[in-house]
Design an enzyme around this catalytic site. Structure first.
Site, PDB file in Angstrom:
ATOM      1  N   LYS A 193      30.222  53.656  41.023  1.00 23.75           N
ATOM      2  CA  LYS A 193      30.070  52.517  41.030  1.00 23.75           C
ATOM      3  C   LYS A 193      31.930  52.195  40.942  1.00 23.75           C
ATOM      4  CE  LYS A 193      27.742  48.839  39.259  1.00 23.75           C
ATOM      5  NZ  LYS A 193      28.625  48.230  40.050  1.00 23.75           N
ATOM      6  N   LYS A 233      36.219  55.350  33.423  1.00 23.62           N
ATOM      7  CA  LYS A 233      36.070  54.080  32.699  1.00 23.62           C
ATOM      8  C   LYS A 233      34.643  54.274  32.635  1.00 23.62           C
ATOM      9  CE  LYS A 233      37.984  50.353  34.432  1.00 23.62           C
ATOM     10  NZ  LYS A 233      37.823  49.100  34.693  1.00 23.62           N
ATOM     11  N   LYS A 283      35.568  52.377  44.703  1.00 21.32           N
ATOM     12  CA  LYS A 283      36.269  51.382  44.605  1.00 21.32           C
ATOM     13  C   LYS A 283      36.474  51.250  46.032  1.00 21.32           C
ATOM     14  CE  LYS A 283      38.596  47.910  41.983  1.00 21.32           C
ATOM     15  NZ  LYS A 283      38.000  48.127  40.514  1.00 21.32           N
ATOM     16  N   THR A 321      33.021  41.032  31.379  1.00 22.08           N
ATOM     17  CA  THR A 321      34.286  41.698  31.820  1.00 22.08           C
ATOM     18  C   THR A 321      35.541  41.294  30.218  1.00 22.08           C
ATOM     19  OG1 THR A 321      34.170  42.600  34.078  1.00 22.08           O
ATOM     20  CG2 THR A 321      36.979  42.817  32.744  1.00 22.08           C
ATOM     21  N   ASN A 370      38.394  35.087  37.197  1.00 26.88           N
ATOM     22  CA  ASN A 370      36.968  35.359  36.788  1.00 26.88           C
ATOM     23  C   ASN A 370      37.789  35.792  34.944  1.00 26.88           C
ATOM     24  OD1 ASN A 370      34.258  36.193  36.069  1.00 26.88           O
ATOM     25  ND2 ASN A 370      35.073  38.178  36.310  1.00 26.88           N
ATOM     26  N   SER A 384      27.522  45.464  34.289  1.00 21.89           N
ATOM     27  CA  SER A 384      26.499  45.952  35.396  1.00 21.89           C
ATOM     28  C   SER A 384      24.610  47.042  36.155  1.00 21.89           C
ATOM     29  CB  SER A 384      27.399  45.948  36.614  1.00 21.89           C
ATOM     30  OG  SER A 384      28.513  45.730  37.459  1.00 21.89           O
TER      31      SER A 384
HETATM   32  P1  NAP Z   1      39.817  36.961  40.320  1.00 27.57           P
HETATM   33  O1  NAP Z   1      38.577  36.494  39.833  1.00 27.57           O
HETATM   34  O2  NAP Z   1      40.362  37.311  41.386  1.00 27.57           O
HETATM   35  O3  NAP Z   1      41.270  35.941  39.746  1.00 27.57           O
HETATM   36  C1  NAP Z   1      42.568  36.945  39.803  1.00 27.57           C
HETATM   37  C2  NAP Z   1      43.753  36.017  39.388  1.00 27.57           C
HETATM   38  O4  NAP Z   1      44.954  36.505  39.223  1.00 27.57           O
HETATM   39  C3  NAP Z   1      43.984  34.437  39.764  1.00 27.57           C
HETATM   40  O5  NAP Z   1      43.420  33.340  38.861  1.00 27.57           O
HETATM   41  C4  NAP Z   1      45.091  34.778  40.415  1.00 27.57           C
HETATM   42  O6  NAP Z   1      45.560  33.692  40.614  1.00 27.57           O
HETATM   43  C5  NAP Z   1      45.764  35.424  39.160  1.00 27.57           C
HETATM   44  N1  NAP Z   1      46.956  35.751  39.972  1.00 27.57           N
HETATM   45  C6  NAP Z   1      46.939  36.504  41.306  1.00 27.57           C
HETATM   46  N2  NAP Z   1      48.072  36.781  41.228  1.00 27.57           N
HETATM   47  C7  NAP Z   1      49.438  36.496  40.245  1.00 27.57           C
HETATM   48  C8  NAP Z   1      50.375  36.653  39.551  1.00 27.57           C
HETATM   49  N3  NAP Z   1      51.325  36.792  40.979  1.00 27.57           N
HETATM   50  N4  NAP Z   1      51.047  36.125  38.792  1.00 27.57           N
HETATM   51  C9  NAP Z   1      49.696  35.354  37.821  1.00 27.57           C
HETATM   52  N5  NAP Z   1      48.626  35.355  38.093  1.00 27.57           N
HETATM   53  C10 NAP Z   1      48.093  36.335  39.772  1.00 27.57           C
HETATM   54  O7  NAP Z   1      39.832  38.469  39.798  1.00 27.57           O
HETATM   55  P2  NAP Z   1      39.513  39.171  38.896  1.00 27.57           P
HETATM   56  O8  NAP Z   1      37.892  39.870  38.497  1.00 27.57           O
HETATM   57  O9  NAP Z   1      39.252  37.944  37.534  1.00 27.57           O
HETATM   58  O10 NAP Z   1      40.170  39.902  38.265  1.00 27.57           O
HETATM   59  C11 NAP Z   1      41.478  39.729  37.674  1.00 27.57           C
HETATM   60  C12 NAP Z   1      41.620  41.711  36.912  1.00 27.57           C
HETATM   61  O11 NAP Z   1      40.500  42.335  36.160  1.00 27.57           O
HETATM   62  C13 NAP Z   1      41.790  43.067  38.600  1.00 27.57           C
HETATM   63  O12 NAP Z   1      43.167  43.366  38.285  1.00 27.57           O
HETATM   64  C14 NAP Z   1      40.111  43.752  38.108  1.00 27.57           C
HETATM   65  O13 NAP Z   1      40.540  44.333  39.013  1.00 27.57           O
HETATM   66  C15 NAP Z   1      40.165  43.148  37.288  1.00 27.57           C
HETATM   67  N6  NAP Z   1      38.758  43.699  36.194  1.00 27.57           N
HETATM   68  C16 NAP Z   1      37.685  42.612  36.720  1.00 27.57           C
HETATM   69  C17 NAP Z   1      36.378  42.779  36.981  1.00 27.57           C
HETATM   70  C18 NAP Z   1      35.478  41.426  36.579  1.00 27.57           C
HETATM   71  O14 NAP Z   1      34.452  41.914  36.182  1.00 27.57           O
HETATM   72  N7  NAP Z   1      35.884  40.907  37.457  1.00 27.57           N
HETATM   73  C19 NAP Z   1      35.767  44.297  35.815  1.00 27.57           C
HETATM   74  C20 NAP Z   1      36.838  45.190  35.609  1.00 27.57           C
HETATM   75  C21 NAP Z   1      38.534  45.256  35.649  1.00 27.57           C
HETATM   76  P3  NAP Z   1      45.057  32.482  41.630  1.00 27.57           P
HETATM   77  O15 NAP Z   1      43.925  30.946  40.713  1.00 27.57           O
HETATM   78  O16 NAP Z   1      46.090  31.271  41.576  1.00 27.57           O
HETATM   79  O17 NAP Z   1      44.789  32.773  42.897  1.00 27.57           O
END
Ligand code: NAP
Length: 444
Positions: free
Chosen positions: A82, A106, A118, A203, A238, A368
């Protein structure tokens, strides 16, 4: 450190290497696992399978490009692999491997019936049209073939992928496997296609629940409630955007947020108007420039004085070059692996508590799992039921990690042991994985 004072901050050479970080974190945990056979501990670190694919795509202007895609299955000890699929220019086989291992730990920590996996495609979604993204997704999934499936390996959203991406994944897999219930092949789908209530927020909700529980257990010196807590969030996607909303609902003040374009600080030093921030981001593509805010750098955001700092963007953001500037009481890892081991040491020495990724951001994979169960049962749970189940599970995992942490020897440092919450969470997960491996027996 003042609010916006700038400084040069660079990590040590190789400090951000994901595989080195994983090895170091793993080493810190294994020193607490003296009863587990060493060969078995080593085995638990390694991925079971790595797939590299080349994805050819016809671009909108007719020319042909190819993209590198990866899917790593780390473990299937407790069930199907997963883990999310990310689209980002920095996606590399090494990073995907490490993120897959984090998923195994996790899922083991949260007692979910999944192993870890992944995936990712090295591409820049901001430069691609919707049609190009759809074609990349379809070709990537068809190249993976039967290496993903409802009972073998189940993807989900991650950085720069979303419910729409998951809908394309489901549709592609369903075209290739007609006549079966293929909904559980992927989670994080739109509600109309079997997505679960509460998955998009899960999350972030998990971040809030674990922080709430840790504080209630007295785990954060100087902080006894989310009510009135000053919160700073890196990343406004997100995880970060919704975490801002949910922390605010709990009575916290959102002082500052950032995205890839820069960071903003509430002008009056109090709390940001999140409606305005979201509207500005929707119109201009960045949070920078929101009326009533001051623009600062992402580096300065990490150094703001606050009660809770939530890195919710990418890995390796807090390192030896900037950890001494962090001025929070608690860091909640919304992102995966945002803190290096060197920075962990600096933060621990300064009394800053870290809620580690494999616990703090596990709400996503937990819901999930609920989506997967609902798809298999052809059933749909209410938002209230999903959130109640999530809260119970996140509290339970936090309780077990805190108990493990408090059970560490008082003189960890003198014994050469690491005594932080990350190590406690990892020990809890590895212990469970090791026991299950021994109970199943090593094949043949
Ligand atoms: P996302 O929706 O694609 O959002 C990523 C965010 O990070 C965006 O706002 C992006 O900016 C910003 N970003 C990118 N580069 C950056 C930088 N250098 N400095 C500051 N901000 C920056 O991704 P997400 O799903 O929220 O995931 C974020 C993190 O949470 C990742 O590490 C992911 O592995 C982890 N995570 C996510 C989930 C999930 O369910 N989605 C679950 C567990 C862990 P822009 O908006 O300008 O592009």
């Amino acid at each position: 450190m003042t609010d916006t004072q700038s400084s040069q901050s660079t990590p040590l050479a190789d400090e951000l290497d994901p595989e080195r970080i994983l090895t170091e974190q793993f080493h810190r945990a294994r020193t607490h696992l003296s009863e587990v056979p060493p060969g078995l501990v080593d085995y638990l670190r390694l991925p079971r399978r790595t797939i590299n694919v080349s994805v050819p795509v016809q671009m909108d202007d007719g020319h042909i490009r190819h993209f590198e895609g990866y899917r790593v299955l780390h473990s299937r000890m407790f069930g199907p692999g997963k883990g999310g699929i990310r689209y980002h220019p920095a996606v590399s086989p090494g990073e995907v491997k490490v993120l897959a291992a984090l998923m195994s730990w996790k899922c083991a920590l949260l007692h979910l019936p999944f192993g870890g996996a992944k995936g990712g495609v090295a591409c820049d979604p901001k430069e691609l049209s919707e049609g190009e993204l759809r074609r990349i997704t379809r070709r990537f999934i068809s190249e993976l073939g039967d290496n993903i499936g409802p009972y073998t390996d189940v993807p989900a959203p991650d950085v720069y992928t979303d419910a729409q991406t998951m809908a394309w994944i489901y549709d592609t897999y369903d075209q290739l496997h007609p006549g079966e219930n293929n909904l559980p092949v992927v989670t994080g789908k739109p509600r109309e296609l079997g997505g679960s209530a509460g998955r998009t927020e899960a999350t972030s909700r998990g971040c809030v629940y674990t922080a709430e529980r840790l504080i209630a257990l007295g785990g954060v010196p100087g902080l006894d409630s989310l009510q009135g807590a000053r919160v700073v969030i890196q990343g406004f996607g997100n995880v970060g955007r919704i975490a801002a909303r949910l922390f605010q609902e709990m009575g916290a003040h959102i002082r500052a947020v950032s995205d890839s374009g820069g960071a903003i600080l509430a002008e009056n030093g109090d709390t940001l108007d999140l409606d305005r921030v979201e509207a500005h981001k929707a119109d201009h593509g960045s949070v920078v420039g929101v009326p009533g805010s001051r623009t600062i750098t992402n580096d300065d955001l990490l150094a703001l004085e606050c009660d809770i700092l939530v890195p919710a963007a990418l890995g390796g953001q807090i390192h030896s070059g900037n950890a001494t500037r962090v001025a929070a009481r608690l860091v909640v890892e919304g992102a995966n692996r945002p803190i290096t081991p060197e920075a962990d040491d600096v933060l621990a020495a300064r009394g800053i508590v870290v809620l580690p990724d494999i616990l703090a951001n596990a709400g996503g994979v937990t819901v999930s799992y609920y989506e997967w169960v609902q798809n298999i049962e052809h059933h749909s749970w209410s938002l209230e039921e999903v959130n109640n189940r999530l809260r119970t599970r996140m509290f339970d995992a936090t309780d077990r990690v805190v108990a493990r942490w408090r059970g560490f020897p008082q003189d960890c440092a003198e014994q050469g042991l690491c005594g932080d919450l990350r190590t406690a969470a990892l020990v809890e997960a590895l212990d469970r994985l090791a026991k299950a491996t021994l109970q199943r027996g090593i094949w043949p």
